[in-house]
Design a protein around this motif. Structure first.
Motif, PDB file in Angstrom:
ATOM      1  N   TYR A 175     -28.118  26.684  32.216  1.00 37.46           N
ATOM      2  CA  TYR A 175     -26.914  27.022  31.445  1.00 37.46           C
ATOM      3  C   TYR A 175     -25.785  26.034  31.735  1.00 37.46           C
ATOM      4  N   GLU A 180     -23.016  26.157  29.121  1.00 36.99           N
ATOM      5  CA  GLU A 180     -22.697  27.581  28.974  1.00 36.99           C
ATOM      6  C   GLU A 180     -22.228  28.041  30.348  1.00 36.99           C
TER       7      GLU A 180
ATOM      8  N   LYS B 943     -29.117  27.758  20.589  1.00 39.54           N
ATOM      9  CA  LYS B 943     -29.117  28.782  21.648  1.00 39.54           C
ATOM     10  C   LYS B 943     -30.116  29.894  21.320  1.00 39.54           C
TER      11      LYS B 943
END
Lengths: 306, 988
Positions: A175, A180, B943
């Motif tokens: 991530y 993210e 994603k």
């Protein structure tokens, strides 16, 4: 008619290609199979000496011993021996997944990814209640560049086994790379709760917080990292950058760069060059037109840097 | 013929009577000199007789010499004739003696002790000398006072030497010259006899009837008697019978006055009356008739004679009538026993065995000591020499004879139940009769034995057994002591017919002990011992039976009973489910057994061995049972149970989760019994199990065998086997397996084979083979290989900047609907990128006049590229959606930057330029937002798709760039570290 059949064929083969190996048929697992409680363990915590003892007749060994032996061989990266342990476990406790688990690790080590995948799937067939098994499958899928499936498997693994620190660390790293940072922070945080000084988690959490704009939070983590890893100069470099760039605290930035320079003078680093540090010092001193030493004397600023 | 025979008998008897009469009447000599001879000859009766004769001979010789001296002395005197007469008489006496010697000529004692001279004397010589003297007296002394006697003796002597006609003349001369002589009746009798002998019956009657004048004569009844026979032979039976009645009456009368007479002819007459009666009257009158003429003690003999005559002439009904009437009328008659006896024989002659038996019973009844008859007669009868009326003797004779005869007859015709029954009764009667003598001789035992045999043969086994047992208890004969008890045992067994009551079993024990006592090593000792166990076995007392059988079973040599004892002992062990012992003994006894028995015993051994293992299994000792089953198979590979045993072993191994061994056993099962119906099942399970325990090499081995026997699924198993070989990096065998499957009619199998072979050749860097396989995969359009190759081809054209070719090629792909959506999305994406390139290459350096046109062209190219990217998105292929959105975002950004940085070929005034820039800013601002929005969409999609291969990081950096933020370096994320299981609890 021919055209139609070819389309069908194409569809079928597409499906087939995702399942490279068929099975001779399922073996029913008895309800009264041995029940075992298992948590994952960092292989580095396993015994070193056990696997060194070669030449034992594994057919006489009990289940618990074989597990400890297998763990030891993983730690020692004795994968040929691990293969034997896996086979012995499959004989002794065929309904347990651990023999196949070790065989998957051994195959993976030989870079026989299809075999590693087949073995871990066999283990999951035997018992689908252990997160560690899905974690291994996630690892194999990652090595096989099947990233999406790997991520999903690791996520499933940590759901089943929240203490699976390596899974959290891995997801934190993924991530983080994919920017993210919230998700990354969460996983690094979990890692650090279990292992407060896990260096990659410390690094990842600090960076994630920084990119999220939580500079104080980042500084907090970096302080913890520096206190535990005083020789890891990248943490000080990052700290200095946060002072300089994000907090606009030139004095603490300058002091941090100066300390870093001293460390580099003592022991050069491949990661950060002395020249870069000196440039930074000069740049700030030029901006401040003040001697860097005086600002470095501020006890409060120094405390943050520590 | 009967009549002739009787006549001959009578005619022989008469001269004897006459001679007997004449000698004692006319000679009386003292005999003295006996003592010396006694010393020589001893005292037995025969030698006494001989001794007497020698004494007489000696005295006669002496007398003759003496007389001859006297004759010389008294010649011419009145004594001379008397002396001649005396001499003649002596010669005749000598002749008699001489005859005696002749009759005894063959006697060893006479030949040994008689003087030579005496034995050489001829009777005829003396008689002739006597005759010569009589003739001399007749001629020289015609007035001799005893001339009638001289004539008589002369005639008689001539009669003796066969001078019958001369004799007749002399006799007739006597009748003529001396009618008053006392010798007239005798002379008539002599003449009648000679005529009678010459069959001149009527002529003879003249002389016989002449005797009627002399009732006082001694020959009077004889004359009547001979006259009766002469009448009879001249066909006048009634007159003959009358004469005989007269003889009887005469005798009765004389008996009253004189008592019994020596020469009484009554018995002969009564006897002959039977003959004459039988020809004149019916049998029914016989008893009454003879009751009239005979006394009570005589009638039985006569009637028996009469019955005998009836019997002789096969007039059995008459015989039956006479004897039954006799028995009825004279139940206590002495001859009754014989009458019954004759009736028994008669019935037997008539084959009326029932009647014979009944008659035998009647005889038996009078023979009881309590019967009147018995009390009346038996005491005296048994004293008699001949005891012809001894009922016991007769009954014994009849019953024993007929029992044997009937027994034999029945054996020849076993359907003749009457005879069989009769034989049984006969034996019974006989045995009852002689039982009292059972200890004296073996008659009783022998008869009892025979009776036992008969009963046995008639299937009256129980009684037979009893008889045999009695024989065994009485006999002392070794053979009988062996055979009889055994026969008793066999009979009892047959009587019981395998349904042994406690009583019968007890009796069997008695019999078997008796047999074994006398015959511990007898021919049937084993059998008897066996039977003892067998009865217990039959009655379910297996422990007891087992004890008997095991002793027998271990005996050598192993005869039939020993073998049967072995069999039954094994059966008992089987019933008791003692498989361990059963196994042991079956194996032990098989060692010395002949081939066929050995085979059977080994079969039992194997079955018990198998059952023993089954019991182990039932006891829950599954691991032991599995091992034992395998051992059984190993040790008994030819057994019919071997495959089942191995099968059971592997099933148990599965049951106890010894999967590795179970799988190996399953494979072994196939190798040993490839034709077993379970072989396939065994292999499938083995393959599954090897797979389950991760032994993929072994799984592949098993699947190879499975493919060989399961024709229907051969390719399926071969395919899986090859997959396992492939997984196991055994490319050599995998290649061989897959190569056979590339032409499979099953598309999935053939495609898998080709694609796996390509993987193998790629890994082994076998380019030539790989190329060939890729051509095959392309020709067969195997996805995803075919699609990927198509895309690679388009990309290659694109990378070479052969945009037109790439574009046209992509169009072809798009037009080929057989391609997958992904391939077509890729093709359209290639076209989009080409259009995007054309858009980006369209420059915006222009003159102010051409600005509108240039912008229009740039915008149109953007629209074309945008349209193409949107087409790509429409295919719905996630990966290409992200790529299309990314590239579209960059195109928007490019457009914004291109418009804002337009340069003119000739500079515009600053105010104009500022105004124009401001206008460009307004126009491109939405486009700038569009770029950010589009890349954000790309990130969101990435994603969702977990495009964690770095794509997301790249997209984020694009977004950062659009947002004027710093970009981050892309870092590689490696697979996480290995972890190991930590056991924290083990339960069940």
């Amino acid at each position: 008619m021919i055209k139609f059949s070819l389309i069908i064929t194409a569809i079928l083969l597409s499906a087939c290609s995702s399942a490279p190996t068929k099975s001779a048929g399922a073996v029913a697992i008895p309800e009264k199979a041995l029940k075992i409680s298992v948590v994952s363990m960092d292989a580095t915590q396993a015994s070193q000496s056990l696997c060194a003892n070669n030449g034992q007749d594994l057919s006489k060994k009990n289940f618990k011993y074989l597990i400890e032996l297998g763990n030891s061989c993983v730690r020692m990266q004795e994968f040929a021996r691990l293969e034997e342990v896996g086979a012995a476990l499959n004989k002794a406790e065929p309904y347990q997944p651990w023999g196949s688990y070790y065989l998957s690790l051994a195959a993976e080590a030989r870079n026989e990814i299809p075999t590693a995948k087949w073995m871990i799937e066999l283990a999951i067939k035997k018992n689908s209640s252990y997160g560690i098994l899905y974690f291994q499958k996630g690892r194999v899928m990652w090595l096989d560049k099947q990233y999406a499936e790997a991520i999903n498997l690791v996520k499933k693994a940590i759901e089943m086994d929240p203490g699976l620190v390596e899974g959290h660390l891995f997801l934190g790293q993924v991530y983080f790379r994919d920017q993210e940072f919230d998700l990354a922070s969460e996983h690094f945080y979990v890692v650090l709760k279990a292992k407060p000084y896990q260096i990659e988690a410390l690094s990842g959490l600090a960076e994630s917080r920084r990119y999220r704009g939580d500079y104080r939070g980042a500084m907090e983590v970096l302080n913890r990292a520096i206190s535990n890893y005083p020789d890891a100069i990248e943490f000080q470099w990052r700290q200095a950058q946060i002072y300089e760039t994000n907090l606009d605290d030139k004095i603490n930035a300058l002091n941090t760069y100066i300390k870093l320079k001293r460390k580099l003078l003592r022991s050069p680093s491949k990661i950060i060059s002395l020249a870069d540090v000196e440039n930074k010092i000069q740049e700030i001193e030029k901006q401040q037109r003040k001697p860097a030493v005086s600002s470095a004397k501020s006890p409060g600023k120094e405390g943050v840097g520590q | 013929m009967g009549r002739m025979l009787i006549i001959k008998i009578v005619s022989f008897m008469i001269p004897a009577l006459v001679i007997g009469l004449s000698v004692p009447v006319y000679s009386a000599e003292k005999r003295d000199d006996r003592n010396n001879l006694d010393k020589v000859l001893g005292k037995n009766s025969k030698t006494k007789e001989l001794k007497g004769e020698l004494l007489i001979t000696a005295s006669e010789e002496k007398a003759i010499k003496q007389l001859q001296k006297l004759l010389n002395k008294h010649k011419g005197t009145s004594l001379e004739v008397s002396l001649w007469f005396r001499l003649a008489e002596l010669y005749l006496r000598r002749s008699k003696t001489a005859r005696f010697f002749e009759m005894n000529r063959d006697s060893d004692s006479i030949v040994k002790f008689a003087p030579q001279k005496v034995t050489k004397l001829s009777s005829k010589k003396y008689i002739t000398q006597g005759i010569e003297i009589y003739e001399k007296i007749q001629s020289r002394f015609p007035h001799f006072r005893d001339m009638d006697l001289v004539l008589f003796n002369n005639a008689f002597a001539r009669q003796q030497i066969g001078q019958l006609e001369l004799a007749k003349n002399v006799y007739k001369k006597l009748l003529k010259l001396y009618p008053e002589s006392q010798l007239v009746p005798d002379t008539n009798l002599a003449l009648g006899e000679m005529l009678y002998d010459e069959h001149q019956y009527v002529q003879s009657l003249e002389y016989f009837n002449a005797i009627r004048k002399y009732p006082q004569s001694i020959v009077y009844p004889y004359g009547l008697y001979k006259a009766a026979w002469a009448y009879y032979n001249s066909q006048n039976t009634a007159k003959g019978l009358k004469n005989l009645e007269e003889v009887v009456a005469f005798s009765n009368q004389r008996e009253k006055t004189e008592g019994s007479h020596k020469l009484d002819l009554k018995r002969e007459a009564l006897s002959d009356m039977a003959l004459f009666f039988s020809e004149l009257y019916p049998s029914t009158k016989a008893v009454a008739y003879f009751s009239e003429h005979a006394n009570r003690d005589e009638i039985g003999v006569v009637l028996l004679k009469l019955a005998g005559l009836y019997g002789h002439h096969s007039k059995f009904p008459d015989l039956e009538i006479v004897l039954n009437n006799f028995i009825d009328k004279y139940p206590v008659a002495r001859e009754r026993s014989k009458a019954h006896y004759e009736l028994i024989n008669t019935y037997e002659t008539l084959k009326a065995r029932g009647q014979a038996v009944a008659e035998m019973r009647r005889l038996e009844s009078i023979c009881q000591p309590s019967s009147n008859w018995f009390e009346a007669h038996m005491a005296t009868i048994v004293q008699e020499k001949e005891n012809n009326y001894d009922c016991q003797k007769l009954l014994a004779n009849a019953s024993s004879t007929l029992a044997k005869k009937w027994h034999t007859a029945w054996l020849k015709n076993k359907n003749d139940q009457n005879t069989g029954d009769a034989a049984e009764v006969a034996y019974e009667i006989y045995l009852a009769l002689i039982k009292k003598d059972a200890q004296k001789d073996d008659k009783y035992v022998r008869a009892l034995y025979s009776q036992g045999d008969l009963l046995f043969q008639r299937k009256k086994y129980r009684t037979a057994s009893e008889k045999y047992y009695e024989v065994a208890t009485l006999s002392k004969d070794k053979k009988v002591l062996h055979d009889a008890p055994y026969a008793a045992i066999v009979s009892l067994e047959k009587a019981v017919d395998n349904k042994w009551s406690d009583e019968d079993e007890k009796q069997f024990q008695v019999l078997s002990q008796l047999y074994l006592k006398h015959n511990p090593k007898g021919a049937y000792a084993t059998e008897v011992r066996f039977e003892s166990g067998f009865i217990a076995y039959e009655k379910g007392r297996f422990d007891e039976a087992g004890k008997s059988f095991i002793v027998l079973a271990q005996m050598t040599p192993a005869d039939g009973k020993v073998l049967k004892a072995q069999d039954l002992y094994l059966d008992i062990l089987n019933t008791k489910k003692d498989y361990t012992q059963l196994k042991h003994f079956a194996f032990e006894w098989s060692k010395k057994a002949p081939a066929d028995r050995k085979e059977k015993l080994l079969k039992i051994y194997q079955q018990s061995y198998f059952s023993e293992i089954q019991r182990t299994e039932e006891q829950g000792k599954l691991s032991d049972a599995a091992a034992a089953y395998k051992k059984f198979t190993e040790e008994n590979q030819n057994s019919a149970l071997a495959d089942k045993s191995l099968w059971n072993a592997l099933q148990l191994e599965y049951k106890i989760n010894d999967l590795s061994n179970a799988a190996e056993s399953g494979h072994q099962f196939f190798k040993m019994y490839p034709r077993s119906p379970k072989a396939k099942e065994a292999l499938i399970k083995s393959a599954q199990t090897f797979e389950f325990i991760g032994q993929i090499k072994r799984a592949a081995d098993v699947l190879d065998d499975l493919a060989n026997i399961d024709n229907e699924n051969a390719e399926k198993w071969a395919n899986i086997a090859s997959d396992f070989r492939f997984l196991n990096q055994d490319f050599k065998k995998a290649r061989a397996g897959y190569s056979k499957l590339t032409s499979s009619k099953d598309a999935m199998i053939s495609a898998n084979a080709v694609l796996k072979l390509m993987s193998i050749e790629r890994q082994t860097n076998n380019q030539k083979a790989l190329q060939k396989l890729e051509s095959l995969a392309m020709a067969r359009r195997y996805e995803s290989f075919y699609g990927q190759k198509t895309v690679d081809w388009l990309n290659a054209l694109y990378d070479k900047k052969s945009y037109k070719s790439a574009f046209d090629a992509a169009r072809e792909v798009l037009n080929d609907k057989r391609h997958t959506a992904k391939t077509r999305a890729a093709a359209r994406y290639i076209q989009a990128k080409i259009l995007d390139s054309e858009f980006k290459e369209a420059g915006l350096k222009t003159s102010p006049e051409r600005l509108t046109l240039v912008l229009k062209i740039k915008t149109e190219k953007l629209e074309k590229a945008q349209l193409a990217f949107k087409d790509v998105i429409k295919y719905g292929e996630p990966e290409y959606i992200v790529y299309a959105l990314r590239d579209l975002s960059l195109s928007y950004d490019h457009y914004v930057k291109a418009v804002r940085n337009i340069t003119f070929t000739k500079p515009l005034p600053k105010a104009e330029m500022d105004a124009l820039s401001e206008e460009f800013e307004k126009v491109t601002l939405p486009m700038e937002d569009k770029a950010v929005e589009t890349i954000t969409q790309a990130i969101d999609n990435a994603k969702k798709l977990q495009m964690r291969d770095g794509t997301l990081a790249q997209l984020q950096n694009i977004l950062n760039s659009l947002n004027l933020k710093p970009t981050l370096n892309e870092t590689e994320v490696r697979a996480p570290a290995r972890v190991v299981p930590l056991l924290i609890g083990v339960g069940s």
